[in-house]
Design a protein around this motif. Structure first.
Motif, PDB file in Angstrom:
ATOM      1  N   ILE A   1       0.845  -1.203   0.000  1.00  0.00           N
ATOM      2  CA  ILE A   1       0.000   0.000   0.000  1.00  0.00           C
ATOM      3  C   ILE A   1       0.878   1.251   0.000  1.00  0.00           C
ATOM      4  N   ILE A   2       1.820   1.306   0.932  1.00  0.00           N
ATOM      5  CA  ILE A   2       2.595   2.531   1.156  1.00  0.00           C
ATOM      6  C   ILE A   2       3.465   2.898  -0.052  1.00  0.00           C
ATOM      7  N   LYS A   3       3.938   1.885  -0.782  1.00  0.00           N
ATOM      8  CA  LYS A   3       4.883   2.170  -1.884  1.00  0.00           C
ATOM      9  C   LYS A   3       4.277   3.055  -2.980  1.00  0.00           C
ATOM     10  N   ASN A   4       2.943   3.119  -3.044  1.00  0.00           N
ATOM     11  CA  ASN A   4       2.288   3.923  -4.078  1.00  0.00           C
ATOM     12  C   ASN A   4       2.163   5.400  -3.735  1.00  0.00           C
ATOM     13  N   TYR A   5       2.647   5.793  -2.570  1.00  0.00           N
ATOM     14  CA  TYR A   5       2.413   7.172  -2.123  1.00  0.00           C
ATOM     15  C   TYR A   5       3.728   7.914  -1.855  1.00  0.00           C
ATOM     16  N   ASP A   6       3.643   9.272  -1.858  1.00  0.00           N
ATOM     17  CA  ASP A   6       4.837  10.099  -1.632  1.00  0.00           C
ATOM     18  C   ASP A   6       5.036  10.387  -0.149  1.00  0.00           C
ATOM     19  N   ILE A   7       3.945  10.609   0.549  1.00  0.00           N
ATOM     20  CA  ILE A   7       4.013  11.018   1.954  1.00  0.00           C
ATOM     21  C   ILE A   7       2.944  10.244   2.722  1.00  0.00           C
ATOM     22  N   ILE A   8       3.266   9.828   3.957  1.00  0.00           N
ATOM     23  CA  ILE A   8       2.329   9.062   4.770  1.00  0.00           C
ATOM     24  C   ILE A   8       1.983   9.898   6.008  1.00  0.00           C
ATOM     25  N   VAL A   9       0.699   9.977   6.333  1.00  0.00           N
ATOM     26  CA  VAL A   9       0.279  10.718   7.519  1.00  0.00           C
ATOM     27  C   VAL A   9      -0.292   9.748   8.546  1.00  0.00           C
ATOM     28  N   ASP A  10       0.195   9.865   9.771  1.00  0.00           N
ATOM     29  CA  ASP A  10      -0.163   8.958  10.853  1.00  0.00           C
ATOM     30  C   ASP A  10      -1.413   9.440  11.579  1.00  0.00           C
TER      31      ASP A  10
ATOM     32  N   LEU B   1      10.980   1.900   2.583  1.00  0.00           N
ATOM     33  CA  LEU B   1      10.590   2.442   1.276  1.00  0.00           C
ATOM     34  C   LEU B   1      11.074   3.874   1.087  1.00  0.00           C
ATOM     35  N   ASP B   2      11.775   4.409   2.083  1.00  0.00           N
ATOM     36  CA  ASP B   2      12.299   5.771   2.046  1.00  0.00           C
ATOM     37  C   ASP B   2      11.207   6.816   1.815  1.00  0.00           C
ATOM     38  N   LYS B   3      10.161   6.772   2.639  1.00  0.00           N
ATOM     39  CA  LYS B   3       9.067   7.751   2.568  1.00  0.00           C
ATOM     40  C   LYS B   3       9.054   8.577   3.856  1.00  0.00           C
ATOM     41  N   PRO B   4       8.797   9.880   3.734  1.00  0.00           N
ATOM     42  CA  PRO B   4       8.601  10.663   4.962  1.00  0.00           C
ATOM     43  C   PRO B   4       7.244  10.346   5.582  1.00  0.00           C
ATOM     44  N   TRP B   5       7.167  10.366   6.911  1.00  0.00           N
ATOM     45  CA  TRP B   5       5.839  10.229   7.535  1.00  0.00           C
ATOM     46  C   TRP B   5       5.640  11.285   8.609  1.00  0.00           C
ATOM     47  N   ILE B   6       4.376  11.739   8.683  1.00  0.00           N
ATOM     48  CA  ILE B   6       4.041  12.842   9.574  1.00  0.00           C
ATOM     49  C   ILE B   6       3.387  12.243  10.816  1.00  0.00           C
ATOM     50  N   TYR B   7       4.112  12.310  11.908  1.00  0.00           N
ATOM     51  CA  TYR B   7       3.666  11.697  13.168  1.00  0.00           C
ATOM     52  C   TYR B   7       2.791  12.667  13.968  1.00  0.00           C
TER      53      TYR B   7
ATOM     54  N   ASN C   1      11.937  10.518   9.129  1.00  0.00           N
ATOM     55  CA  ASN C   1      12.548   9.993   7.907  1.00  0.00           C
ATOM     56  C   ASN C   1      12.503  11.011   6.766  1.00  0.00           C
ATOM     57  N   TYR C   2      12.835  12.256   7.083  1.00  0.00           N
ATOM     58  CA  TYR C   2      12.818  13.326   6.078  1.00  0.00           C
ATOM     59  C   TYR C   2      13.996  14.259   6.314  1.00  0.00           C
ATOM     60  N   PHE C   3      14.378  14.987   5.294  1.00  0.00           N
ATOM     61  CA  PHE C   3      15.539  15.877   5.385  1.00  0.00           C
ATOM     62  C   PHE C   3      15.310  17.005   6.387  1.00  0.00           C
TER      63      PHE C   3
ATOM     64  N   GLN D   1      -0.371  18.505  11.162  1.00  0.00           N
ATOM     65  CA  GLN D   1       0.133  17.434  10.288  1.00  0.00           C
ATOM     66  C   GLN D   1      -0.132  17.770   8.808  1.00  0.00           C
ATOM     67  N   ALA D   2      -1.338  18.290   8.525  1.00  0.00           N
ATOM     68  CA  ALA D   2      -1.663  18.673   7.145  1.00  0.00           C
ATOM     69  C   ALA D   2      -0.714  19.778   6.681  1.00  0.00           C
ATOM     70  N   ASN D   3      -0.419  20.723   7.554  1.00  0.00           N
ATOM     71  CA  ASN D   3       0.498  21.828   7.239  1.00  0.00           C
ATOM     72  C   ASN D   3       1.897  21.310   6.896  1.00  0.00           C
ATOM     73  N   GLU D   4       2.409  20.367   7.666  1.00  0.00           N
ATOM     74  CA  GLU D   4       3.732  19.797   7.367  1.00  0.00           C
ATOM     75  C   GLU D   4       3.700  19.069   6.017  1.00  0.00           C
ATOM     76  N   THR D   5       2.599  18.345   5.767  1.00  0.00           N
ATOM     77  CA  THR D   5       2.463  17.612   4.501  1.00  0.00           C
ATOM     78  C   THR D   5       2.546  18.575   3.315  1.00  0.00           C
ATOM     79  N   ILE D   6       1.800  19.668   3.401  1.00  0.00           N
ATOM     80  CA  ILE D   6       1.772  20.655   2.307  1.00  0.00           C
ATOM     81  C   ILE D   6       3.163  21.254   2.102  1.00  0.00           C
ATOM     82  N   LYS D   7       3.867  21.557   3.200  1.00  0.00           N
ATOM     83  CA  LYS D   7       5.208  22.150   3.089  1.00  0.00           C
ATOM     84  C   LYS D   7       6.180  21.202   2.378  1.00  0.00           C
ATOM     85  N   ILE D   8       6.063  19.913   2.691  1.00  0.00           N
ATOM     86  CA  ILE D   8       6.950  18.946   2.031  1.00  0.00           C
ATOM     87  C   ILE D   8       6.627  18.886   0.531  1.00  0.00           C
TER      88      ILE D   8
END
Lengths: 77, 379
Positions: free
Chosen positions: B116-125, B143-149, B163-165, B208-215
């Protein structure tokens, strides 16, 4: 020497305090042991320690006025 | 490319020079997966939908319960009993028809997470337990994906990006770098058991949505390498810096097959939901009427935790003390352990069985909540 201690989440519930002042502790290990003696319930919890806003993994020397935060993970969402 | 309708709809965002048409197009071509459509998931989904994220995946196995409605504001009274993913998509599609939704009506496990996760750019918890968070973390590292905790305890919350820069363009820490191992047992730590103020997951989900948008748009400073702590009661915010820890990264399964063999529930001491040693309220009434002397009632809630029920009063051992005070538990009677909802009593039984091999323990199904409900419907 005064150290400010902050408890978060379940640790604040377990100790009944979200902050307190501790005197005469020279490093984080001494502080941890003292707090476990004062609040035996803490033994059941896993937490990480942050000194002056930085998570520390090894024993860390404390200085007058340092703030030490005790952080457990949260489960809810 | 944005169509004329989208240019109009997103005009106020496009006007921001930091976003512009380029940023809006990045949002449109991005794919975000939200795990859990509950307290955190609802506000995350509503805002990611509103701002025009192109593809949104939603993972949730649950149905809407009446007790969700005070914080899970995607759902209405009519939705009770229906699948969350269905209700969410129905409402979100009305909110913004330009977004593509993909639903996964299932529980995320070590068997299905990678696919499931491999199809996405960013994962939100938006999960509510430790086992799923460690699983999510490990899958994202693999899978080297950033996730928003995001997570919540009563009036407090934690937010971070794993897992993000970081600001120096160096890969930041993971969840395991902050918390290398889970709590000793999953104490009464989730919202259903200890309560949560309706607005708090809303605040956290929006962060969390704000961090997602910034990435996605590549603007601002992302909360990588930092843990934000907030307290809704005194409105204090603390930011703590976290280092990437190579020995914690080493503890993450290195391959997909190792990941699929990792027992996350066991690792987190999660209690199995299908506990057979259960009595319901009806049976309890019958047992109490038959011979009260044959049973022992053990309340594992905190001392004086309300509501106190006169008929159920016998002995009280808060869950954290259950092993230390197990000598109070009668080995010759049918022991019925209860708490508010049945979560803590199930943990207590698992602990006592593991430690002392006790076989005479039963949990009261639904706990005090169910007792009160039944009492109410009988009057």
């Amino acid at each position: 020497m005064n150290i400010n201690v902050l408890f978060f989440g379940s640790l604040a519930d377990a100790t009944g305090k979200s902050r307190l002042e501790i005197n005469n502790v020279s490093d984080t290990e001494t502080l941890r042991s003292k707090l476990l003696r004062d609040f035996p319930k803490l033994e059941k919890y896993k937490f990480v320690i942050a000194v002056c806003k930085h998570v520390v993994k090894a024993n860390t020397t404390l200085h007058e006025g340092d703030t030490v935060a005790f952080l457990p993970p949260f489960a809810g969402g | 490319m944005l169509n004329p309708e989208e240019l109009l709809r997103y005009n106020r965002q496009i006007r921001l020079p930091e976003i512009g048409e380029t940023g809006q197009e990045k949002l449109k071509s991005s794919k975000v997966l939200v795990i859990g459509a509950g307290g955190l998931g609802c506000p995350v989904l509503q805002y990611l939908t509103a701002v025009g994220v192109g593809t949104i995946g939603i993972v949730d196995f649950d149905k809407v319960d009446e007790s969700n409605l005070q914080r899970q504001i995607l759902y209405t009274t009519d939705d009770v009993g229906k699948l969350k993913v269905d209700c969410a998509v129905r409402k979100l599609t009305r909110q913004n028809p330009h977004v593509r939704f993909i639903t996964y009506n299932l529980q995320l496990t070590n068997q299905n997470a990678i696919d499931i996760i491999k199809n996405y750019d960013i994962i939100v918890d938006g999960t509510d337990n430790y086992a799923t968070r460690y699983l999510l973390n490990d899958a994202c590292v693999l899978l080297d994906k950033p996730w928003i905790y995001g997570s919540i305890h009563r009036f407090e919350a934690q937010v971070s990006v794993f897992n993000y820069f970081n600001k120096n363009k160096i890969k930041g820490p993971t969840y395991r770098c902050l918390f290398p191992s889970p709590p000793l047992l999953e104490l009464e730590d989730n919202c259903s058991e200890i309560g949560v103020l309706g607005v708090l997951p809303g605040i956290v989900g929006m962060l969390q949505a704000n961090e997602t948008i910034k990435i996605i748009v590549e603007i601002g400073d992302v909360l990588s390498g930092e843990l934000l702590l907030l307290n809704a009661l005194n409105l204090q915010f603390h930011t703590i810096s976290i280092e990437r820890n190579e020995s914690s990264i080493q503890a993450t399964p290195a391959t997909e097959s190792q990941f699929k063999k990792t027992a996350y529930g066991q690792f987190c001491n999660t209690v199995t939901k299908e506990l057979k040693l259960e009595v319901n309220i009806e049976e309890l009434h019958r047992l109490m009427a038959e011979n009260r002397e044959n049973i022992q009632l053990v309340d594992v809630r905190e001392q004086n935790e309300s509501p106190q029920i006169e008929e159920l009063k016998e002995i009280n051992i808060p869950l954290v003390e259950i092993i230390d005070k197990a000598y109070n538990i009668d080995r010759n009677k049918k022991v019925i352990i209860f708490c508010k909802s049945g979560v803590r009593s199930a943990i207590a039984i698992q602990l006592l069985q593991k430690k002392f091999g006790m076989k005479n323990l039963f949990t009261l199904k639904g706990g005090v909540n169910e007792w009160l409900k039944t009492a109410k419907s009988n009057t």
